[in-house]
Design an enzyme around this catalytic site. Structure first.
Site, PDB file in Angstrom:
ATOM      1  N   SER A 106       1.201  -2.190  -1.183  1.00  0.00           N
ATOM      2  CA  SER A 106       0.341  -1.288  -0.432  1.00  0.00           C
ATOM      3  C   SER A 106      -0.435  -0.350  -1.355  1.00  0.00           C
ATOM      4  O   SER A 106      -1.089  -0.801  -2.289  1.00  0.00           O
ATOM      5  CB  SER A 106       1.191  -0.527   0.583  1.00  0.00           C
ATOM      6  OG  SER A 106       0.377   0.164   1.485  1.00  0.00           O
ATOM      7  N   ASP A 250      -3.945  -3.374   0.454  1.00  0.00           N
ATOM      8  CA  ASP A 250      -3.681  -4.396   1.475  1.00  0.00           C
ATOM      9  C   ASP A 250      -4.452  -4.117   2.758  1.00  0.00           C
ATOM     10  O   ASP A 250      -4.246  -4.782   3.778  1.00  0.00           O
ATOM     11  CB  ASP A 250      -2.174  -4.558   1.736  1.00  0.00           C
ATOM     12  CG  ASP A 250      -1.535  -3.313   2.329  1.00  0.00           C
ATOM     13  OD1 ASP A 250      -1.928  -2.194   1.947  1.00  0.00           O
ATOM     14  OD2 ASP A 250      -0.640  -3.458   3.189  1.00  0.00           O
ATOM     15  N   ASP A 252      -4.597  -1.943   5.137  1.00  0.00           N
ATOM     16  CA  ASP A 252      -4.130  -1.464   6.441  1.00  0.00           C
ATOM     17  C   ASP A 252      -4.492   0.007   6.642  1.00  0.00           C
ATOM     18  O   ASP A 252      -4.466   0.507   7.758  1.00  0.00           O
ATOM     19  CB  ASP A 252      -2.623  -1.718   6.672  1.00  0.00           C
ATOM     20  CG  ASP A 252      -1.733  -1.123   5.608  1.00  0.00           C
ATOM     21  OD1 ASP A 252      -2.245  -0.615   4.591  1.00  0.00           O
ATOM     22  OD2 ASP A 252      -0.498  -1.183   5.791  1.00  0.00           O
TER      23      ASP A 252
HETATM   24 MG    MG Z   1      -1.177  -0.405   2.834  1.00  0.00          MG
END
Ligand code: MG
Length: 458
Positions: A106, A250, A252
């Site tokens: 992440s 990533d 998100d």
């Molecule tokens: Mg992330």
């Protein structure tokens, strides 16, 4: 002392070449596969798992190692290559897989990598399931198969198109495209660059992308916070863009820079997305206990309310399912729309914010002003389990007049703000998050906690 491998509900994180080796990754794949075989009630001849990765150079090797582990317990593997975390959640459900794996650390720096697990519903395992997988990993309790039962590895190239179509289905592409927004995108050389450029092209935006090559060699520290996005802010200003978007590796998490080149803070990603959703639909929102009250303000204006869950994406997603929420997410720039998937998704946030701008014909800074804002600060200090408990008990006495929520540590709600104290799941620290109408008010609450800390820790 060498840093410990962190194994939490959402998976494993470690240092590549240090505590996170190929053999650790293979064993983790075996443990996850063994768990899926045991827990899957549907009797399929063969279970499958979708696996993707962010762009870190170690990703390919770790993906192979996890895939090897899954195959060795008889699970078929579908390799999605470099994709965003929400994309894996979407594809595993699309392909009818029993689970998913994302090789990503992440927003953490480049030396880290991790293995994130998702169940067949696209959400991280609940804590009892996570505990079971962890136990299988440590006990090396693997349901290995013989050569005739080994899993096969195939691949899919359909991820970007599938994900983009799901996002396009929740907005009106024509309204956004008519505005021809000028957008600057900073994907920090992570997994988000290629797919997000395709989405923005579909939305008729003029895109100026920086750090869009998925090399995994991050052009700046990868967490999308103000101090790491100075370059993006500058380009938004010099290019005269309508908006700037930043993703973590990533993809998100989403952070936004307004048309003046000012970083507006990740908390606004969810608040702005919610503002659009509530203008169209009736229903509730869900977020965690550490997220800004701005979403409550937005919901209240729409005659709705917000469900608060324990910190952790899976907790928010589960609250969204239970309460049939129309929007949700976390204050760290994580926006969730269940129509796309139960995972924080920067592409969803980007689409909803552009739709809001297009429909209201307002600039991003005007929309931010409409939402208003608070002073928020986040800090942490070391405390073991027993010290944490003492601090919580003293805080309950000190803030006896506040509304208390003990779902996840202690969250105290006051008329002019709130304070959340929670013990970390992965390290002996207490996190302290405070939000108030202004800085002096926030300081009063924080000072009370610091006094309690001195009394308990000496
Ligand atoms: Mg992330």
């Amino acid at each position: 002392m060498a840093e410990q491998l962190i194994i939490s509900v959402s998976g494993m994180r470690g240092i590549v070449g240090g505590n996170l080796t190929d053999s650790v990754a293979t064993d983790y794949g075996r443990a996850f596969g063994t768990f899926l075989k045991e827990s899957c009630t549907e009797k399929k001849s063969k279970l499958s798992v979708s696996i993707g990765r962010d762009s870190r150079p170690s990703g390919k090797q770790l993906l192979s190692a996890v895939a090897e582990g899954l195959c060795s317990v008889g699970i078929d593997v579908i390799d999605l290559g470099i994709v965003t975390t929400p994309s894996v959640g979407i594809m595993l459900r699309e392909l009818g897989c029993a689970g998913g794996v994302v090789i990503t650390a992440s927003h953490n720096p480049g030396q880290y990598n991790g293995i994130k697990l998702l169940l067949g519903n696209g959400v991280a395992p609940p804590s009892d399931a996570a505990k079971q997988i962890r136990q299988y990993f440590f006990d090396k309790n693997f349901d290995l198969v013989d050569s005739s039962g080994c899993g096969k590895i195939t691949s899919s190239e359909q991820t970007d198109i599938t994900h983009i179509n799901k996002v396009l289905a929740i907005i009106d592409k024509g309204t956004i495209a008519a505005k021809k927004f000028k957008v600057i995108l900073d994907s920090v050389n992570g997994a988000g660059g290629q797919i997000t450029k395709k989405l923005l092209a579909e939305l008729g935006c003029e895109v100026f992308a920086i750090n869009d090559e998925p090399t995994g060699l991050f052009a700046h520290a990868p967490e999308p916070i103000s101090e790491n996005l100075k370059g993006l802010c500058e380009i938004v200003k010099t290019e005269g863009a309508d908006i700037g978007f930043a993703q973590d590796p990533d993809a998100d998490r989403l952070a936004i820079v307004d048309e003046n080149g000012s970083y507006i803070g990740e908390e606004y990603s969810l608040a702005l997305s919610a503002k659009y959703i509530f203008s169209k639909k009736t229903g509730k929102a869900a977020t965690n206990l550490s997220t800004s009250r701005m979403i409550d303000d937005v919901a209240e204006k729409a005659g709705s309310r917000v469900i608060r869950a324990a910190v952790g994406e899976a907790n928010v997603a589960s609250a969204m399912f239970v309460h049939d929420c129309i929007i949700g997410g976390e204050g760290n720039g994580g926006v969730i729309d269940l129509r796309v998937g139960p995972i924080r998704d920067s592409l969803v946030g980007i689409a909803l914010v552009l739709q809001l701008m297009a429909e209201t014909e307002k600039t991003i800074s005007q929309l931010v002003d409409e939402i208003g804002g608070y002073y928020m600060s986040k800090d942490k200090f070391t405390a073991d389990t027993s010290q944490a408990q003492q601090i919580f008990n003293s805080a309950k006495k000190a803030f006896a007049d506040a509304k208390l929520d003990t779902t996840d540590g202690c969250r105290f709600d006051f008329d002019d703000g709130w304070l959340h104290l929670r013990a970390s799941n992965t390290e002996p620290v207490i996190r302290i998050i405070v939000e108030a109408k202004d800085q002096p008010t926030a300081k009063i609450y924080v000072d009370t906690v610091l006094r309690i800390r001195r009394e308990v820790l000496g």
